[in-house]
Design a protein around this motif. Structure first.
Motif, PDB file in Angstrom:
ATOM      1  N   UNK A 200      56.282 -17.801 -38.080  1.00 44.88           N
ATOM      2  CA  UNK A 200      57.735 -17.882 -37.990  1.00 44.88           C
ATOM      3  C   UNK A 200      58.381 -17.405 -39.278  1.00 44.88           C
ATOM      4  N   UNK A 201      57.843 -17.872 -40.398  1.00 48.20           N
ATOM      5  CA  UNK A 201      58.382 -17.475 -41.697  1.00 48.20           C
ATOM      6  C   UNK A 201      57.239 -17.392 -42.698  1.00 48.20           C
ATOM      7  N   UNK A 202      57.253 -16.335 -43.520  1.00 52.77           N
ATOM      8  CA  UNK A 202      56.207 -16.152 -44.516  1.00 52.77           C
ATOM      9  C   UNK A 202      56.809 -15.689 -45.832  1.00 52.77           C
ATOM     10  N   UNK A 203      56.164 -16.096 -46.931  1.00 52.40           N
ATOM     11  CA  UNK A 203      56.611 -15.654 -48.254  1.00 52.40           C
ATOM     12  C   UNK A 203      55.414 -15.645 -49.187  1.00 52.40           C
ATOM     13  N   UNK A 204      55.281 -14.566 -49.967  1.00 56.00           N
ATOM     14  CA  UNK A 204      54.202 -14.439 -50.953  1.00 56.00           C
ATOM     15  C   UNK A 204      52.829 -14.645 -50.322  1.00 56.00           C
ATOM     16  N   UNK A 205      52.537 -13.787 -49.354  1.00 56.10           N
ATOM     17  CA  UNK A 205      51.256 -13.830 -48.659  1.00 56.10           C
ATOM     18  C   UNK A 205      50.460 -12.590 -49.036  1.00 56.10           C
ATOM     19  N   UNK A 206      49.212 -12.786 -49.465  1.00 52.67           N
ATOM     20  CA  UNK A 206      48.358 -11.684 -49.903  1.00 52.67           C
ATOM     21  C   UNK A 206      47.104 -11.645 -49.027  1.00 52.67           C
ATOM     22  N   UNK A 207      46.771 -10.450 -48.523  1.00 51.34           N
ATOM     23  CA  UNK A 207      45.563 -10.264 -47.726  1.00 51.34           C
ATOM     24  C   UNK A 207      44.690  -9.234 -48.418  1.00 51.34           C
ATOM     25  N   UNK A 208      43.523  -9.675 -48.947  1.00 53.50           N
ATOM     26  CA  UNK A 208      42.669  -8.802 -49.736  1.00 53.50           C
ATOM     27  C   UNK A 208      41.315  -8.531 -49.103  1.00 53.50           C
ATOM     28  N   UNK A 209      40.904  -9.321 -48.148  1.00 51.86           N
ATOM     29  CA  UNK A 209      39.592  -9.135 -47.544  1.00 51.86           C
ATOM     30  C   UNK A 209      39.571  -8.011 -46.526  1.00 51.86           C
ATOM     31  N   UNK A 210      38.404  -7.437 -46.297  1.00 45.33           N
ATOM     32  CA  UNK A 210      38.253  -6.436 -45.237  1.00 45.33           C
ATOM     33  C   UNK A 210      38.443  -7.117 -43.887  1.00 45.33           C
ATOM     34  N   UNK A 211      39.195  -6.464 -43.009  1.00 45.25           N
ATOM     35  CA  UNK A 211      39.474  -6.997 -41.677  1.00 45.25           C
ATOM     36  C   UNK A 211      38.964  -5.985 -40.661  1.00 45.25           C
ATOM     37  N   UNK A 212      37.929  -6.371 -39.894  1.00 42.90           N
ATOM     38  CA  UNK A 212      37.257  -5.434 -39.002  1.00 42.90           C
ATOM     39  C   UNK A 212      37.156  -6.033 -37.606  1.00 42.90           C
ATOM     40  N   UNK A 213      37.756  -5.352 -36.633  1.00 43.92           N
ATOM     41  CA  UNK A 213      37.685  -5.804 -35.249  1.00 43.92           C
ATOM     42  C   UNK A 213      37.595  -4.630 -34.305  1.00 43.92           C
ATOM     43  N   UNK A 214      36.754  -4.751 -33.289  1.00 50.43           N
ATOM     44  CA  UNK A 214      36.560  -3.642 -32.364  1.00 50.43           C
ATOM     45  C   UNK A 214      37.759  -3.417 -31.459  1.00 50.43           C
ATOM     46  N   UNK A 215      38.532  -4.468 -31.183  1.00 49.00           N
ATOM     47  CA  UNK A 215      39.664  -4.304 -30.272  1.00 49.00           C
ATOM     48  C   UNK A 215      41.001  -4.531 -30.966  1.00 49.00           C
ATOM     49  N   UNK A 216      41.062  -4.209 -32.250  1.00 45.84           N
ATOM     50  CA  UNK A 216      42.304  -4.310 -33.001  1.00 45.84           C
ATOM     51  C   UNK A 216      42.172  -5.220 -34.205  1.00 45.84           C
ATOM     52  N   UNK A 217      42.614  -4.754 -35.357  1.00 49.37           N
ATOM     53  CA  UNK A 217      42.570  -5.565 -36.565  1.00 49.37           C
ATOM     54  C   UNK A 217      43.918  -5.479 -37.280  1.00 49.37           C
ATOM     55  N   UNK A 218      44.337  -6.605 -37.847  1.00 48.71           N
ATOM     56  CA  UNK A 218      45.622  -6.715 -38.515  1.00 48.71           C
ATOM     57  C   UNK A 218      45.407  -7.353 -39.876  1.00 48.71           C
ATOM     58  N   UNK A 219      45.913  -6.730 -40.934  1.00 52.54           N
ATOM     59  CA  UNK A 219      45.730  -7.276 -42.275  1.00 52.54           C
ATOM     60  C   UNK A 219      46.385  -8.649 -42.411  1.00 52.54           C
TER      61      UNK A 219
END
Length: 239
Positions: A200-219
């Motif tokens: 709903x609401x986000x602030x100061x969010x960091x995504x650093x890991x590898x994200x791997x999915x066969x049917x769609x991946x989102x950081x």
């Protein structure tokens, strides 16, 4: 037995033991919290150091909480260092499964997951799956000043760095993620989310890991999700 108004708070405690379950709902501290109302369940300044293994609904702190209405769950200043190893679904670094709880508030603040979490489906760094399944219903979920550093692996379906909330008509979902980071890799044969599927609401969010999915991946989360305001940063280099 009257399960109304129960308050359970675990403070300044450490589990160093290996926990092995022959079925579902296995946790480093609590296996299952079931059929309560107007209850409070909390962990503060606690650490799980032991590996938790079993079939499904596994968590470093709590295996499953189900059919508990108007209940508050709080986790603060706590760490999971144990690996969570499940054969099947709904496994998380802190909680395996929230299932059919009406009008629930969940707060996870100043917490860290360092353990690797795996299973066949619905695997998360903090929560395997949050499934309201009751309409009308309200879910408030706050993640703040927390981090996942473990590798999250789903062998046959979806995985997420933090948590996944099943969405449905008639369910009011208020999901807030503030000052959080995922450094762990998220890997699945299905969809993968570096943080969560919805917010709903986000602030100061960091995504650093590898994200791997066969049917769609989102950081971070599904691109169709509306976010009120964000300061987001995905890592720019791999290796």
């Amino acid at each position: 037995m009257d399960n109304r108004g129960i308050s359970v708070v675990v403070s300044n405690c450490t589990n160093n033991g290996i926990v092995i379950g022959g079925g579902h709902s296995v946790g480093g501290f609590v296996g299952a919290f079931l059929n309560h109302s107007d209850a409070n369940l909390g962990f503060s300044n606690c650490s799980n150091e032991g590996e938790v293994s079993g079939y499904r609904s596994l968590g470093g702190f709590l295996g499953a909480i189900a059919t508990s209405d108007d209940t508050n769950v709080t986790m603060s200043s706590s760490t999971n260092n144990g690996n969570i190893t499940g054969m099947f679904h709904d496994n998380g670094g802190f909680v395996g499964l929230f299932n059919q709880n009406e009008n629930m508030t969940i707060e996870i603040k100043k917490c860290v997951n360092n353990g690797n979490v795996n299973g066949s489906a619905h695997v998360g760094g903090f929560v395997g799956l949050l499934y309201p399944n009751i309409e009308p219903n309200r879910v408030t979920f706050v993640m703040e000043n927390s981090a996942n550093r473990g590798t999250i692996l789903s062998a046959s379906s979806m995985a997420w760095g933090f948590f996944f909330v099943v969405q449905g008509e008639g369910v009011e979902e208020n999901i807030y993620i503030l000052n959080c980071i995922n450094k762990g890799s998220v890997i699945a044969s299905g969809s993968t989310y570096g943080i969560a599927n919805t917010v709903t609401k986000a602030r100061n969010v960091v995504s650093m890991g590898d994200v791997t999915g066969w049917s769609g991946s989102y950081s971070f989360w599904n691109a169709s999700t509306a976010v009120s305001y964000t300061h987001l940063r995905a890592h720019e280099t791999r290796g």
